[in-house]
Design a protein around this motif. Structure first.
Motif, mmCIF file in Angstrom:
data_model
loop_
_atom_site.group_PDB
_atom_site.id
_atom_site.type_symbol
_atom_site.label_atom_id
_atom_site.label_comp_id
_atom_site.label_asym_id
_atom_site.label_seq_id
_atom_site.Cartn_x
_atom_site.Cartn_y
_atom_site.Cartn_z
ATOM 1 N N ARG A 40 36.808 63.960 9.548
ATOM 2 C CA ARG A 40 35.347 64.015 9.731
ATOM 3 C C ARG A 40 35.049 63.490 11.126
ATOM 4 N N ASN A 41 33.786 63.395 11.493
ATOM 5 C CA ASN A 41 33.417 62.895 12.814
ATOM 6 C C ASN A 41 33.591 61.371 12.874
ATOM 7 N N PHE A 42 34.467 60.909 13.762
ATOM 8 C CA PHE A 42 34.676 59.466 13.903
ATOM 9 C C PHE A 42 34.178 58.962 15.249
ATOM 10 N N GLY A 43 33.678 59.822 16.085
ATOM 11 C CA GLY A 43 33.139 59.391 17.374
ATOM 12 C C GLY A 43 34.142 59.534 18.508
ATOM 13 N N LYS A 44 33.596 59.574 19.712
ATOM 14 C CA LYS A 44 34.416 59.852 20.887
ATOM 15 C C LYS A 44 35.469 58.783 21.156
ATOM 16 N N GLU A 45 35.106 57.511 20.910
ATOM 17 C CA GLU A 45 36.074 56.436 21.168
ATOM 18 C C GLU A 45 37.331 56.635 20.327
ATOM 19 N N ALA A 46 37.118 56.898 19.029
ATOM 20 C CA ALA A 46 38.243 57.115 18.121
ATOM 21 C C ALA A 46 39.055 58.314 18.603
ATOM 22 N N ALA A 47 38.352 59.356 19.055
ATOM 23 C CA ALA A 47 39.037 60.565 19.519
ATOM 24 C C ALA A 47 39.935 60.253 20.715
ATOM 25 N N ILE A 48 39.432 59.439 21.635
ATOM 26 C CA ILE A 48 40.235 59.091 22.808
ATOM 27 C C ILE A 48 41.501 58.341 22.375
ATOM 28 N N GLU A 88 27.160 70.197 35.763
ATOM 29 C CA GLU A 88 26.346 70.666 34.634
ATOM 30 C C GLU A 88 27.277 70.947 33.466
ATOM 31 N N ARG A 89 26.778 70.790 32.266
ATOM 32 C CA ARG A 89 27.545 71.138 31.083
ATOM 33 C C ARG A 89 27.865 72.636 31.114
ATOM 34 N N SER A 90 29.125 73.031 30.826
ATOM 35 C CA SER A 90 29.476 74.447 30.945
ATOM 36 C C SER A 90 28.747 75.297 29.909
ATOM 37 N N ASP A 125 36.221 65.144 29.542
ATOM 38 C CA ASP A 125 35.316 65.840 28.625
ATOM 39 C C ASP A 125 35.605 67.337 28.634
ATOM 40 N N VAL A 126 35.389 67.978 27.489
ATOM 41 C CA VAL A 126 35.705 69.393 27.358
ATOM 42 C C VAL A 126 34.637 70.278 28.017
ATOM 43 N N ASP A 127 33.449 69.702 28.276
ATOM 44 C CA ASP A 127 32.333 70.523 28.763
ATOM 45 C C ASP A 127 32.361 70.739 30.279
ATOM 46 N N LEU A 128 33.472 70.360 30.921
ATOM 47 C CA LEU A 128 33.663 70.532 32.368
ATOM 48 C C LEU A 128 32.688 69.707 33.205
ATOM 49 N N GLN A 129 32.093 68.684 32.588
ATOM 50 C CA GLN A 129 31.238 67.788 33.388
ATOM 51 C C GLN A 129 32.101 66.858 34.242
ATOM 52 N N HIS A 130 33.337 66.652 33.809
ATOM 53 C CA HIS A 130 34.289 65.913 34.633
ATOM 54 C C HIS A 130 35.107 66.943 35.400
ATOM 55 N N CYS A 174 36.646 66.657 21.397
ATOM 56 C CA CYS A 174 35.745 67.789 21.161
ATOM 57 C C CYS A 174 34.977 67.587 19.861
ATOM 58 N N PHE A 175 33.685 67.700 19.931
ATOM 59 C CA PHE A 175 32.867 67.657 18.723
ATOM 60 C C PHE A 175 31.908 68.830 18.768
ATOM 61 N N ASN A 176 32.105 69.793 17.896
ATOM 62 C CA ASN A 176 31.307 71.026 17.888
ATOM 63 C C ASN A 176 31.279 71.683 19.262
ATOM 64 N N GLU A 177 32.444 72.023 19.753
ATOM 65 C CA GLU A 177 32.547 72.537 21.125
ATOM 66 C C GLU A 177 33.121 73.950 21.156
ATOM 67 N N GLU A 178 32.814 74.795 20.149
ATOM 68 C CA GLU A 178 33.388 76.149 20.127
ATOM 69 C C GLU A 178 33.074 76.936 21.399
ATOM 70 N N GLY A 232 26.627 74.896 25.639
ATOM 71 C CA GLY A 232 26.264 74.013 24.529
ATOM 72 C C GLY A 232 25.394 72.858 24.991
ATOM 73 N N ALA A 233 25.104 71.929 24.078
ATOM 74 C CA ALA A 233 24.201 70.832 24.407
ATOM 75 C C ALA A 233 24.921 69.506 24.240
ATOM 76 N N THR A 234 24.367 68.447 24.849
ATOM 77 C CA THR A 234 24.974 67.132 24.717
ATOM 78 C C THR A 234 25.040 66.717 23.255
ATOM 79 N N LYS A 235 26.099 65.979 22.908
ATOM 80 C CA LYS A 235 26.287 65.580 21.514
ATOM 81 C C LYS A 235 25.676 64.200 21.263
ATOM 82 N N TRP A 236 25.035 63.668 22.286
ATOM 83 C CA TRP A 236 24.464 62.324 22.163
ATOM 84 C C TRP A 236 22.948 62.389 22.120
ATOM 85 N N SER A 237 22.374 61.806 21.086
ATOM 86 C CA SER A 237 20.922 61.645 21.061
ATOM 87 C C SER A 237 20.628 60.285 21.681
HETATM 88 N N1 UDP Z 1 32.354 63.956 21.691
HETATM 89 C C1 UDP Z 1 33.221 63.636 20.635
HETATM 90 N N2 UDP Z 1 32.696 63.051 19.511
HETATM 91 C C2 UDP Z 1 31.361 62.758 19.374
HETATM 92 C C3 UDP Z 1 30.503 63.068 20.465
HETATM 93 C C4 UDP Z 1 31.036 63.668 21.598
HETATM 94 O O1 UDP Z 1 34.425 63.870 20.719
HETATM 95 O O2 UDP Z 1 30.973 62.230 18.335
HETATM 96 C C5 UDP Z 1 32.915 64.597 22.910
HETATM 97 C C6 UDP Z 1 32.248 65.896 23.335
HETATM 98 O O3 UDP Z 1 32.784 67.006 22.653
HETATM 99 C C7 UDP Z 1 32.535 65.935 24.826
HETATM 100 C C8 UDP Z 1 32.509 64.460 25.200
HETATM 101 O O4 UDP Z 1 32.721 63.725 23.991
HETATM 102 O O5 UDP Z 1 33.816 66.438 25.140
HETATM 103 C C9 UDP Z 1 31.211 64.049 25.854
HETATM 104 O O6 UDP Z 1 30.150 64.422 25.014
HETATM 105 P P1 UDP Z 1 28.820 65.073 25.570
HETATM 106 O O7 UDP Z 1 29.124 66.081 26.631
HETATM 107 O O8 UDP Z 1 28.058 65.567 24.395
HETATM 108 O O9 UDP Z 1 28.107 63.804 26.175
HETATM 109 P P2 UDP Z 1 27.431 63.628 27.616
HETATM 110 O O10 UDP Z 1 28.290 64.350 28.613
HETATM 111 O O11 UDP Z 1 26.087 64.201 27.466
HETATM 112 O O12 UDP Z 1 27.435 62.147 27.822
#
Ligand code: UDP
Ligand code: MG
Length: 306
Positions: free
Chosen positions: A70-78, A198-200, A94-99, A10-14, A202-207
């Motif tokens: 701090r933010n270390f990225g999704k890979e580190a989180a996994i 669809e994302r439940s 993913d927390v946004d229910l896209q999976h 989760c990154f900014n997923e309140e 918020g917005a995607t965290k990836w630019s």
């Molecule tokens: N995420 C994370 N750290 C990051 C970016 C994203 O943990 O630096 C998480 C995010 O909270 C979500 C998942 O990775 O659970 C997928 O991110 P997102 O939905 O923003 O990406 P997309 O679905 O658009 O590929």
């Protein structure tokens, strides 16, 4: 009773952590033969994500969390999630229910049949921007070829058996690429296709920039092809040099040689270009080696909720 853990970066997923929890509870009504555990990994969120997770933990102790400094990225989180979970299997989601969590019962029954990795494969890339889709296709066809792994439409949505979790935990890479490593480790695997929701909220965290960086990073970490390309480039430049050399010799002996300033300029620029380009590619790998050798941790934990 066997336990299945959910690893949820989760990154900014309140706006999404609570909805995810409720959905998981709902899905678990059909999975009550298993214990459940939700391991959220708070990847340095700046909003109220961690507070929301703490509230859920107060209500339900099956909710746990590793929170980064701090933010270390999704890979580190996994990977942090893999270290935290206690289940006999874990599902990265993913927390946004896209999976779709609804797929978990199917994944679990395949796991019961003896599959150790159940890969979620995207049937449709949902509403991703067209540029992202095109780029993703290019990236995956390239990396699949170079790394010798078929990763088309692959995603991070996977169920992993405890054996696979332990294998992945043993990795010491600083910039691992989870999606590909789960192929690389082998084991008995099977794919399950799913439709990206669809994302439940918020917005995607990836630019787009972050995605391009991510793609390059993973390409460098998974293939040495660019280094081999340097050798090929060198051979081409030598061949070109031989052809021009022969031409120069012949015209000189014929007495038809001309003032060769443009040719000289051209050859010099071409070969310096090739040399600098090659140095550039080598530098990228050297930087990578430097990064690995520094031995910094992949992430730093600020708080554990257990
Ligand atoms: N995420 C994370 N750290 C990051 C970016 C994203 O943990 O630096 C998480 C995010 O909270 C979500 C998942 O990775 O659970 C997928 O991110 P997102 O939905 O923003 O990406 P997309 O679905 O658009 O590929
Ligand atoms: Mg998403």
């Amino acid at each position: 009773m066997k336990k299945i853990s959910l690893i949820v970066p989760c990154f900014n997923e309140e706006d999404t952590v609570e909805a995810f929890y409720h959905k998981a509870i709902e899905v678990w009504q059909k999975l009550d033969q298993y214990e459940m555990e939700i391991v959220y990994v708070d990847d340095g969120s700046k909003d109220r994500t961690l507070q929301k997770i703490e509230m859920l933990h107060e209500k339900d102790h099956r909710v746990k969390c590793t929170s980064f400094s701090r933010n270390f990225g999704k890979e580190a989180a996994i990977f942090a999630g893999l270290h935290h979970v206690t289940g006999d299997a874990a599902v990265v989601v993913d927390v946004d229910l896209q999976h779709p969590l609804e797929k978990i019962p199917e994944m679990a029954s395949l796991w019961e049949q003896g599959y150790e990795v159940v890969e979620g494969v995207k049937e449709d890339r949902g509403t991703e921007k067209r540029i992202h889709k095109g780029f993703a296709n290019l990236f995956y066809s390239w990396i699949s070829k170079l790394a010798g792994l078929d990763m088309k439409n692959s995603s991070d949505f996977k169920l992993l058996d405890r054996k696979v979790i332990e294998a992945l935990k043993a990795f010491r890479e600083k910039t691992p690429f989870f999606r590909a490593l789960s192929f690389w480790v082998g084991f008995k695997s099977i794919a399950v296709s799913y439709t990206v929701e669809e994302r439940s909220a918020g917005a995607t965290k990836w630019s787009t920039k972050a995605l391009v960086k991510y793609a390059f990073r993973n390409l460098i970490s998974f293939t040495y092809a660019p280094l081999y390309m340097i050798a090929v480039l060198g051979v081409l430049v030598i061949l070109f040099g031989v052809v021009l050399g022969v031409d120069a010799l012949v015209t000189y002996l014929n007495g038809t040689a001309q003032g060769g300033y443009p040719t000289l300029l051209f050859v010099i620029l071409l070969s310096t270009g090739a040399i600098i380009f090659s140095l550039g590619i080598m530098s990228i790998y050297i930087a990578k080696i430097y990064e690995e050798i520094k031995g910094r941790p992949q992430y730093i934990v600020g708080k554990m909720i257990d």
